[in-house]
Design an enzyme around this catalytic site. Sequence first.
Site, mmCIF file in Angstrom:
data_model
loop_
_atom_site.group_PDB
_atom_site.id
_atom_site.type_symbol
_atom_site.label_atom_id
_atom_site.label_comp_id
_atom_site.label_asym_id
_atom_site.label_seq_id
_atom_site.Cartn_x
_atom_site.Cartn_y
_atom_site.Cartn_z
ATOM 1 N N ARG A 4 10.869 -1.554 11.037
ATOM 2 C CA ARG A 4 9.665 -1.022 11.871
ATOM 3 C C ARG A 4 9.737 -2.194 13.265
ATOM 4 N NH1 ARG A 4 5.597 0.566 8.268
ATOM 5 N NH2 ARG A 4 3.598 -1.345 9.533
ATOM 6 N N LYS A 32 0.501 -1.260 0.078
ATOM 7 C CA LYS A 32 -0.006 0.320 0.071
ATOM 8 C C LYS A 32 0.766 1.697 0.022
ATOM 9 C CE LYS A 32 -1.856 -1.072 4.410
ATOM 10 N NZ LYS A 32 -1.457 -2.374 4.062
ATOM 11 N N ARG A 64 11.645 -6.107 4.974
ATOM 12 C CA ARG A 64 10.962 -4.831 4.662
ATOM 13 C C ARG A 64 12.250 -3.672 4.995
ATOM 14 N NH1 ARG A 64 5.220 -2.654 5.751
ATOM 15 N NH2 ARG A 64 5.291 -2.563 7.554
ATOM 16 N N ARG A 109 -1.170 -9.272 12.690
ATOM 17 C CA ARG A 109 -1.039 -8.236 11.996
ATOM 18 C C ARG A 109 -2.574 -8.292 10.725
ATOM 19 N NH1 ARG A 109 3.762 -5.920 11.192
ATOM 20 N NH2 ARG A 109 2.999 -4.316 9.211
ATOM 21 N N ARG A 150 -10.044 0.669 8.238
ATOM 22 C CA ARG A 150 -9.682 -0.438 8.581
ATOM 23 C C ARG A 150 -10.447 -1.210 9.482
ATOM 24 N NH1 ARG A 150 -2.940 -2.537 9.073
ATOM 25 N NH2 ARG A 150 -3.049 0.419 8.329
HETATM 26 P P1 AP5 Z 1 4.398 -1.681 1.776
HETATM 27 O O1 AP5 Z 1 4.529 -0.334 0.612
HETATM 28 O O2 AP5 Z 1 5.713 -1.153 3.314
HETATM 29 O O3 AP5 Z 1 3.391 -2.531 2.406
HETATM 30 P P2 AP5 Z 1 2.369 -1.896 3.380
HETATM 31 O O4 AP5 Z 1 0.571 -2.320 2.488
HETATM 32 O O5 AP5 Z 1 2.164 -0.768 3.307
HETATM 33 O O6 AP5 Z 1 2.678 -2.412 4.263
HETATM 34 P P3 AP5 Z 1 2.418 -2.230 5.689
HETATM 35 O O7 AP5 Z 1 2.828 -2.963 6.907
HETATM 36 O O8 AP5 Z 1 3.293 -0.349 5.774
HETATM 37 O O9 AP5 Z 1 0.898 -1.646 6.132
HETATM 38 P P4 AP5 Z 1 -0.311 -2.081 7.198
HETATM 39 O O10 AP5 Z 1 -1.120 -2.140 6.524
HETATM 40 O O11 AP5 Z 1 0.285 -3.561 8.260
HETATM 41 O O12 AP5 Z 1 0.837 -0.779 8.279
HETATM 42 P P5 AP5 Z 1 0.120 0.501 8.906
HETATM 43 O O13 AP5 Z 1 1.544 1.496 8.670
HETATM 44 O O14 AP5 Z 1 -0.507 1.062 7.457
HETATM 45 O O15 AP5 Z 1 5.642 -2.917 1.271
HETATM 46 C C1 AP5 Z 1 5.503 -3.827 1.952
HETATM 47 C C2 AP5 Z 1 7.602 -4.984 1.433
HETATM 48 O O16 AP5 Z 1 7.075 -5.156 0.330
HETATM 49 C C3 AP5 Z 1 8.901 -3.685 1.561
HETATM 50 O O17 AP5 Z 1 9.781 -4.121 1.777
HETATM 51 C C4 AP5 Z 1 8.655 -3.198 -0.315
HETATM 52 O O18 AP5 Z 1 9.601 -2.484 -0.982
HETATM 53 C C5 AP5 Z 1 8.393 -4.587 -0.635
HETATM 54 N N1 AP5 Z 1 7.363 -4.370 -1.916
HETATM 55 C C6 AP5 Z 1 6.460 -3.844 -2.233
HETATM 56 N N2 AP5 Z 1 5.444 -4.348 -3.405
HETATM 57 C C7 AP5 Z 1 5.639 -4.797 -3.852
HETATM 58 C C8 AP5 Z 1 5.936 -5.871 -5.055
HETATM 59 N N3 AP5 Z 1 4.780 -5.311 -6.243
HETATM 60 N N4 AP5 Z 1 6.671 -6.275 -5.714
HETATM 61 C C9 AP5 Z 1 7.342 -7.344 -4.417
HETATM 62 N N5 AP5 Z 1 8.066 -7.073 -3.298
HETATM 63 C C10 AP5 Z 1 7.136 -5.332 -2.713
HETATM 64 O O19 AP5 Z 1 -0.058 0.197 10.398
HETATM 65 C C11 AP5 Z 1 0.832 0.552 10.765
HETATM 66 C C12 AP5 Z 1 -0.622 0.309 12.494
HETATM 67 O O20 AP5 Z 1 -0.827 1.426 12.899
HETATM 68 C C13 AP5 Z 1 -1.328 -0.899 12.630
HETATM 69 O O21 AP5 Z 1 -0.809 -2.542 12.957
HETATM 70 C C14 AP5 Z 1 -2.033 -0.882 13.619
HETATM 71 O O22 AP5 Z 1 -1.581 -1.210 14.417
HETATM 72 C C15 AP5 Z 1 -1.893 0.732 13.205
HETATM 73 N N6 AP5 Z 1 -2.839 1.625 12.527
HETATM 74 C C16 AP5 Z 1 -2.518 1.878 11.558
HETATM 75 N N7 AP5 Z 1 -3.965 2.684 10.576
HETATM 76 C C17 AP5 Z 1 -4.963 1.974 11.641
HETATM 77 C C18 AP5 Z 1 -6.725 2.612 11.163
HETATM 78 N N8 AP5 Z 1 -6.477 2.851 10.075
HETATM 79 N N9 AP5 Z 1 -7.081 1.967 12.674
HETATM 80 C C19 AP5 Z 1 -6.276 1.259 13.629
HETATM 81 N N10 AP5 Z 1 -5.721 1.235 13.405
HETATM 82 C C20 AP5 Z 1 -4.272 1.778 12.702
#
Ligand code: AP5
Length: 212
Positions: free
Chosen positions: A152, A13, A122, A164, A88
């Site tokens: 992270r 994402k 990552r 997660r 989410r």
């Molecule tokens: P990346 O682009 O970083 O993936 P992502 O989908 O953004 O993954 P996240 O872990 O950031 O999502 P998340 O939802 O767990 O975390 P968030 O920070 O939002 O890519 C991942 C890896 O793959 C990278 O190394 C990249 O280079 C590689 N890659 C990407 N695309 C690729 C491809 N096509 N092919 C190969 N490799 C690829 O949230 C963190 C925490 O915050 C949550 O756990 C929760 O506690 C809290 N939180 C956030 N939002 C909310 C909400 N709305 N409500 C409640 N709690 C929340």
Amino acid sequence: MKLIILGPPGAGKGTQAQHICNSYNIHHVSVGDMLRDEVGKQTEKGKLIDSYIKKGNLIPDKMITEIMKEKLSSDSCKNGYLLDGFPRTLIQGEELAKFQDIDAVFNINVDDEILAERLTGRRVCLKCKEVDHITKNKEEICKKCGEKLSIRDDDKDADIILNRIQIYHQLTEPLINFYTNKGVLHNVYSGLGASIEVYNQIKEILDGNSKK
Ligand code: AP5
């Protein structure tokens, strides 16, 4: 344009959001980055947020919805935005629908087996928020700003990663039907290919929409 990007942890994402926002000049609202910035400030709110994130649990709906209402009414979002990490849960989706109309939702489909490998490898830049992967950047130096890359906290433990992914299936996946019923959901597919292949699917939909 008001857009949402959905998908499990590690779906890409954040990676896709950076491509889209650079190309279409819209504001990237990364909820995870906003929350981690608050944690970094060591405020009472930040400490509370940290207690959820470090276990891989979601922040309570009421708290995150208040944060997002304030963010989406700020100047930075007035010319359009892409939401990465909100909503989410169904409750968050329903709350958002009360005050914003969304033009398109991109749902990134990835097999669970691929997700864990992406998350454990990552690397992120704490300075400019660039996201990379150990297989593509063995030096672990940010290609954008030259800073040392970090792991992270919520990527360091396999059980937290699994939690997660399970929370995604249980609480976030129902949003796929929610936005399908609203007629705005677009599925895109990510496998072992490069992230540009996923971006090309999104671009085709966005460019098609803008010609209508
Ligand atoms: P990346 O682009 O970083 O993936 P992502 O989908 O953004 O993954 P996240 O872990 O950031 O999502 P998340 O939802 O767990 O975390 P968030 O920070 O939002 O890519 C991942 C890896 O793959 C990278 O190394 C990249 O280079 C590689 N890659 C990407 N695309 C690729 C491809 N096509 N092919 C190969 N490799 C690829 O949230 C963190 C925490 O915050 C949550 O756990 C929760 O506690 C809290 N939180 C956030 N939002 C909310 C909400 N709305 N409500 C409640 N709690 C929340």
